[in-house]
Design an enzyme around this catalytic site. Structure first.
Site, short mmCIF file in Angstrom:
data_model
loop_
_atom_site.label_atom_id
_atom_site.label_comp_id
_atom_site.label_asym_id
_atom_site.label_seq_id
_atom_site.Cartn_x
_atom_site.Cartn_y
_atom_site.Cartn_z
N CYS A 142 9.17 -9.88 -87.32
CA CYS A 142 9.13 -10.45 -85.99
C CYS A 142 9.67 -11.87 -85.88
O CYS A 142 10.39 -12.21 -84.95
CB CYS A 142 7.71 -10.38 -85.45
SG CYS A 142 6.51 -11.13 -86.54
N HIS B 139 1.96 -12.09 -85.00
CA HIS B 139 3.21 -11.69 -84.37
C HIS B 139 3.88 -12.92 -83.77
O HIS B 139 3.26 -13.97 -83.59
CB HIS B 139 2.91 -10.65 -83.28
CG HIS B 139 4.13 -9.93 -82.80
ND1 HIS B 139 5.03 -9.34 -83.64
CD2 HIS B 139 4.59 -9.68 -81.54
CE1 HIS B 139 6.00 -8.77 -82.93
NE2 HIS B 139 5.75 -8.97 -81.65
N ASP C 213 9.96 -9.32 -76.10
CA ASP C 213 9.63 -9.15 -77.52
C ASP C 213 10.77 -8.42 -78.20
O ASP C 213 10.88 -7.20 -78.10
CB ASP C 213 8.34 -8.37 -77.67
CG ASP C 213 7.88 -8.31 -79.12
OD1 ASP C 213 8.63 -8.78 -80.00
OD2 ASP C 213 6.78 -7.78 -79.37
#
Lengths: 654, 318, 325
Positions: free
Chosen positions: A414, A458, A474
């Site tokens: 991420c 995250h 995202d």
């Protein structure tokens, strides 16, 4: 306290107490230091066994000095809890080299309690209850054995001595539980700390850091320990809405994203409650940073917390103990419909001379997609269609990190995606910021809370779009939808999978449920909870003084009960069933007011009973005669009969 | 004692029966003094000697006579006076002119039962002649040693009040006696019986020997074999230890005294028809066995009997 | 359970000390025989107890500040331990019986052994008890229902009665956090005999005169050793007629050397510069006479003791010498 040369057994118990108390500390220390401390203990044990004399003071001093110097070098100073506890351990190990008197032994044994307590500054997990129990038991045994020696025990090698010491220590400890619980629940808790903690003391532990350079979260992914738990008033939000907002990062220096200077500024925006507002309670494990995690966007947080301009919830002090807070979030809120100039500049700033290829790509995209939304969609679909992989075993990046990642590596997690995406966006002229936090969480079947683990950490981005303000994007979700929908676990590859057997998972979840209860009722018991607890007992709104008075009252009561138990008249210790039956009978007679005097023989007493209780005396006399035959005679054949009859003997007052 | 453990006498049943009869005979004459009679028999069966201290006329001599009659064997009565010489007790060597040799003429000490009446009237030298004979079981006169018969049992009496012209037994000699006891005044009931019933002296004449020297020796052996359980040994040890650590005493009981206590407690158990020793036996014996072996410190102002009673009072029965 | 306001009092603070003694005395009997109960038992933390208290305070403050509940729990468990160990320290003395105390007489300069008898009437063993008396300590333990005799050495300096100082029976069970103690006065003073002179002059032979002979009950026959059969050549006056008649044969008295004459040990005739020295010489003489089995009479000013030769007489003489003003 005198200066007996301490014999082996108390020394061994004291060292055991110290080692057990220091175990978690040793595990967290550099290996060489832990080895040195254990070696000192081993030497001391051998010295007690072989009757060696203490090493010369010069040597002890030199060794201690060396250890302290090395600690300073290894920990980078003497400031910090790990350093402090390591130092304490070293001091105790050094004390061990010279603990040749009972007083020294006592000191080490009692500081073991302190060592146990300090460990809880690092973790208060349920597991450590066992550590507390075993550690304090062994320390108490050590204290008992030391006292035995002081009391002139000569045959410390007697086989019964250890068992007896363990027994009396266990009783002592068990009997201290009522007092401890009373104090625990009624000792007035502080609403605010007495003194703040300098940030340096916090020497970092697992948890989200306040910056992000691709690579730094990765060790979190392997950490299954809980980060926080959430209980919702109502149904939990859908999986793709579970973004737990942590630090918001604006500044990028080419490798690392950091919080800007204005990140502690309180928000001037008022977030109203909306129809879709969520009310929930977070139970946050201590992580020693100030941020409290929220869903977008917190309407109001607990007192003592502040909501910053970029909607982070910040506690006033680092979270060092399990903390519960209640929150209301409004996901429909539009953050900054108008972007101030300063903010726009900050959200577009990029370092000079970095990532030329990415910048070129951004220019190209900007030309092709004048609309910001189209541009974002194009980049996300690019991520999706091209060969991009989500992996935790990503390589570190060099000077042009985004370039390397986007064009060569094409594999990462991420942070890589969030960072690269944000760079692309900023280069394309779209104000962007990076948000770190947690995503997802496990909804525990059967229980009513969401468990968010460290491995759920995250990073994602927020872009500012005309009309919708700051909008969450995202990029990881484009590459690996599983990561978002099924949680971090689904993308962890490698040998961990083999450990994640179903039953093991179930067991782990069960344990977590227990841990949750533990957190809720024990660790989370603070000033507010104490008030709630007392309210439930029907004692609303007690002042601190009143609580203290109540505590003293209950404490007196509890101590009274404990002392009734401890000071009860001891029954003469008898071994056999016959003796037990006999003494039980004597107790029954005592309740009738007939007490066998110590200097009275059984038959003399029987004669007295016969005179006092003519109705029962004959029966008792026969029983006493049988008892004499068994106890003083050389025949044992009447035992069973005697026990039966003695049990049936119930004297009543004439 | 109102209660006794089951009298299941398996060992030496007929010996026990003889003892029973002997006890019954003596108790028929010495009314209401079963305890003293038991003590006397205990001393006999423990192989020791008995000292009775009491006023004249309470039946010391009657008791001693009854005992000696019932025991069978030979018995002698010696009334001590202050002009008595050792030879009057032990015997003398007589020079016989006809064969130019010394002939030993045994004194009254050569008997199974000696009744030494008013022993404190004799001079210390005479007393110690008897006491040494008691201790050693033999007599040496003019370089010749003569063994005393077995069993050998001395019942001595002493009047504690009438001290004029007497020589109370020295403390160091008292422990030649296993037990020291007194009889005490009769109870009202007993006194009435004494007044009504025929003269004790005449009753004495009706006594028949129920035992003989062989049976007494058998009984002594029987007593020595009685079971003494650990708790009773503990009790004895605690009592003896208490005398040694008592602040008011010059010295505690010796190991020999402790052994004597066990031996006498066993005999007492046999006399009471028990198969094993009870703490009661020890408790009964101790006040008669210990005080005359203990010397209180003069400045403590204590009497050794009181000390012993105090020790019993404070010793738990295990 | 009583807690003393102050454990230690300066020895030089006379008035407070007296007040304190009176206060203690009001709390119950202090002379054996006594049974210790709550009124007589005092408890205070030991030095180690204070140290642990300090540690506890640090743990409490730290845990409260961090709102660290497990840390608090640890602190409170230590607090519970402390409170229980106070109870157990008290329990270890409760109902303990101090039955008697006393010491055999000794000569000045020797150490007297003060024997203290204690009993444990309960069914629980009591370990780690200690008697502290005049800066001497003696540890001991009592089994259930058991006895103990504890000897504490007392230094003696002067003849006469020595009142042993106030003694403490104390305990620091179970883990040395608290000291429970009780005071008592030994009930009997110790008799300290005079120290015998190191090199006493020889016994004053021939000093006995009629004044020394007070015992009118000396038996005539005392000089007899024994009787034996009459042998030819025995003078007639040695025939024991009475005995001969009893035994129906001729017996003769066997005579031995008559006893040596009695000694008179007089304070006024004892050598020495002052009274103490004279008394020390007399003490040595008395001991020598007793060792030699000789009868002696002791004259101390107007009082005369004896004659006699046995141990009781010796003790009487020593006591008189010890207590002579």
């Amino acid at each position: 306290m005198n200066s007996h040369q301490a014999p082996l057994r108390p020394v061994a118990w004291t060292i055991a107490a110290f080692i057990i108390a220091a175990l978690p500390h040793l595990a967290a220390m550099p290996a060489w230091l832990a080895a040195g401390i254990v070696a000192a203990c081993g030497w001391r044990l051998a010295a007690a066994w072989r009757h060696w004399s203490p090493p010369p003071a010069i040597l002890r001093l030199a060794l201690t000095g060396l250890a302290i110097t090395l600690i300073v070098l290894a920990f980078g100073g003497l400031w910090g809890r790990r350093t402090a506890t390591a130092l304490l351990c070293v001091m105790l190990a050094a004390k061990m080299m010279e603990m040749f008197t009972l007083r020294d032994l006592r000191l080490v044994a009692s500081v073991s309690f302190f060592l146990i307590a300090t460990q809880f500054l690092f973790s208060e997990r349920l597991l450590y209850l066992g550590y507390l129990a075993v550690g304090s038991l062994v320390a108490t045994i050590a204290l008992v054995r030391i006292q035995n020696v002081e009391a002139g025990e000569t045959d410390s090698a007697a086989p019964g001595a250890e068992v007896q010491a363990i027994g009396s220590a266990a009783t002592l400890l068990l009997m201290s539980v009522p007092v401890a619980l009373t104090l625990f629940f009624l000792f007035p808790r502080l609403a605010q700390p007495l003194w703040g903690l300098p940030d340096q003391v916090m020497d970092g532990r697992s948890g989200l850091s306040d910056d992000m350079s691709p690579g730094s979260i990765s060790n979190l992914f392997l950490d299954d320990s809980p980060a926080f738990r959430v209980e919702f008033d109502g149904p939990p939000p859908p999986v793709d809405q579970r973004y737990w907002r942590g630090p918001v990062l604006w500044d990028f220096d080419g490798t690392t994203w950091t919080r800007p200077f204005f990140s502690d500024t309180p928000s001037r925006q008022f977030v109203p409650e909306g129809d879709a507002s969520l009310t929930y309670t977070v139970q946050l494990e201590p992580h020693e940073r100030r941020w409290l995690f929220t869903l977008d966007y917190p309407v109001r947080g607990p007192e003592q917390a502040l909501i910053t301009v970029d909607h982070q919830l910040l506690s006033r002090h680092p979270v060092t103990a399990l903390t519960r807070y209640e929150l209301v979030s409004n996901p429909e809120f539009i953050d900054m419909p108008d972007l101030p100039e300063g903010a726009r500049a900050a959200a577009l700033r990029l370092p000079e001379g970095r990532n030329p290829r990415s910048l070129a790509l951004a220019e190209e995209l900007r030309a092709r997609h004048p609309d910001h939304r189209d541009l974002i969609a194009a980049v996300l679909s690019w991520f999706r269609t091209e060969e991009y992989f989500y992996t935790l075993s990503a390589s570190p990046l060099g000077r042009h990190g985004a370039d390397e990642f986007l064009f060569d590596l094409r594999a990462g997690y991420c942070e890589y995606y969030a960072s690269a995406f944000a760079i692309l966006m900023r280069a394309a002229g779209i104000p962007t910021r990076v948000v770190t936090g947690y995503q997802g969480g496990l909804w525990q079947a059967g229980s009513d809370y969401l468990l968010v683990r460290q491995s759920d950490a995250h990073a994602w981005t927020e872009v500012w779009l005309e009309g919708s303000g700051w909008t969450r994007v995202d990029p990881t979700a484009a590459v690996s939808p599983d990561r978002i929908e099924q949680g971090a676990r689904s993308v962890i590859d490698g040998p961990r999978h083999r450990l994640d057997l179903d039953w093991l998972q179930t067991l782990r979840n069960r344990y977590d449920r227990l841990q949750h209860m533990w957190n809720r009722w024990v660790l989370g018991f603070d000033h507010d909870r104490q008030r709630q607890f007392l309210q439930k007992l029907g004692l609303p709104d007690l002042s601190t003084e009143r609580i203290a008075a109540l505590m003293l009252l209950v404490l007196t009561l509890v101590t009274g009960l404990v002392s009734l138990f401890l000071l009860r008249r001891a029954r003469p210790r008898s071994t056999g069933a016959v003796d037990r039956a006999w003494h039980a009978m004597l107790r029954r007679l005592q309740r009738r007011g007939l007490r066998k005097r110590l200097e009275e023989t059984p038959l003399e007493f029987a004669a007295r009973v016969e005179a006092a209780l003519p109705a029962h005396g004959g029966a008792f006399r026969r029983l006493a005669a049988t008892y004499c035959r068994i106890h003083y005679g050389d025949q044992a054949e009447h035992e069973a009969d005697f026990i039966d009859q003695a049990k049936g003997f119930t004297p009543r007052r004439a | 004692m109102s209660s006794r453990p089951d009298p299941a006498h398996t060992v030496g049943a007929d010996l026990r029966a003889d003892l029973e009869r002997a006890l019954a005979s003596v108790n028929a004459v010495i009314v209401d003094k079963a305890e003293v009679v038991e003590l006397a028999f205990s001393a006999l069966l423990a192989g020791g000697h008995l000292l009775i201290e009491d006023l004249p006329g309470v039946g010391k001599t009657t008791l001693a006579q009854a005992l000696s009659l019932v025991l069978g064997g030979s018995w002698q009565r010696v009334q001590f006076t202050n002009d008595m010489l050792p030879a009057d007790i032990l015997g003398v060597s007589i020079f016989r002119r006809q064969d130019e040799q010394f002939e030993f003429r045994p004194g009254p000490v050569f008997a199974n039962v000696i009744l030494a009446d008013e022993i404190n009237r004799a001079s210390p030298r005479t007393q110690s002649a008897l006491l040494e004979a008691m201790a050693e079981g033999q007599v040496t006169v003019d370089g010749q040693t003569h063994s005393l018969p077995q069993p050998f049992f001395v019942i001595a009496t002493q009047n504690p009040l009438d001290l004029a012209g007497t020589y109370p037994l020295p403390d160091s000699q008292l422990d030649r006696f296993l037990l020291r006891t007194s009889i005490g005044y009769p109870s009202a009931l007993e006194e009435r019986r004494l007044l009504v019933e025929p003269d004790r002296r005449r009753m004495l004449q009706t006594l028949q020997p129920e035992l003989d020297e062989h049976r007494v020796i058998g009984l002594i052996e029987l007593a020595a074999g009685l079971h003494v359980a650990e708790p009773v040994l503990d009790y004895i040890q605690t009592l003896v230890q208490a005398t040694r650590s008592h602040a008011g005493l010059r010295a505690g009981l010796s190991p020999r005294a402790a052994l004597a206590l066990i031996r006498t407690a066993r005999a007492h158990a046999l006399v009471r028809r028990q198969d094993f020793c009870l703490p009661e036996n020890v408790k009964q014996i101790f006040p008669h066995l210990a005080p005359h072996r203990l010397q209180p410190l003069p400045e403590s102002g204590l009497d050794s009997r009181a000390v012993v009673a105090e020790i019993i009072e404070h010793t738990p029965v295990p | 359970m009583a807690t003393a306001d102050s454990a230690r009092l300066g020895a030089d603070q006379r008035a407070p000390r007296r007040w304190f003694d009176r206060w203690i005395a009001r709390r119950g009997p202090m002379r054996p025989p006594l049974t210790l109960r709550y009124r007589q038992i005092f408890i205070l933390p030991t030095r180690f107890g204070w140290l642990l208290g300090l540690l506890m305070f640090a743990m409490l403050m730290g845990s409260l500040n961090f709102n660290n509940n497990l840390g608090l729990l640890t602190t409170f468990i230590v607090a519970g331990l402390a409170s229980n160990s106070m109870l157990i320290a008290y329990r270890n003395l409760d109902r303990l019986q101090i039955q008697r105390s006393g010491a055999a007489p000794v000569f000045a300069g020797q150490t007297a052994q003060l024997l203290i008898s204690l009993a444990n009437p309960g069914g629980r063993a009591r370990a780690g008890l200690e008697i502290a008396c005049a800066e001497r300590r003696q540890t001991f333990a009592l089994p259930p229902g058991g006895f103990a005799e504890v000897a504490v050495a007392l230094t003696t300096h002067h003849r006469g009665w020595l009142q042993p100082p106030r003694c403490r029976v104390q305990t620091r069970q179970p883990i040395g956090l608290f000291q429970a103690w009780s005071w008592f006065w030994p009930e009997r003073p110790v008799l300290v005999w005079p120290q015998p002179a190191d090199h006493p002059p020889a016994l004053p032979e021939g000093g006995a005169d009629q004044d020394g002979r007070q015992d009118q009950r000396q038996p005539d026959g005392d000089e007899f050793f024994s009787l034996r059969g009459w042998r030819e050549g025995d003078p007639l006056h040695r025939v024991a007629w009475k005995a001969s008649q009893r035994h129906n044969t001729l017996l003769a008295r066997d005579l031995r050397q008559p006893r040596s004459r009695q000694l008179l040990l007089d304070l006024e005739q004892a050598p020495g510069r002052d009274l103490e020295e004279k008394i020390r010489v007399l003490t040595a003489w008395v001991l020598t006479a007793h060792r030699q089995h000789r009868a002696w009479t002791l004259r101390l000013g107007p009082d005369t003791i004896g004659p006699g030769s046995d141990e009781a007489h010796l003790h009487n003489c020593l006591k008189a010498l010890a207590l002579f003003p």
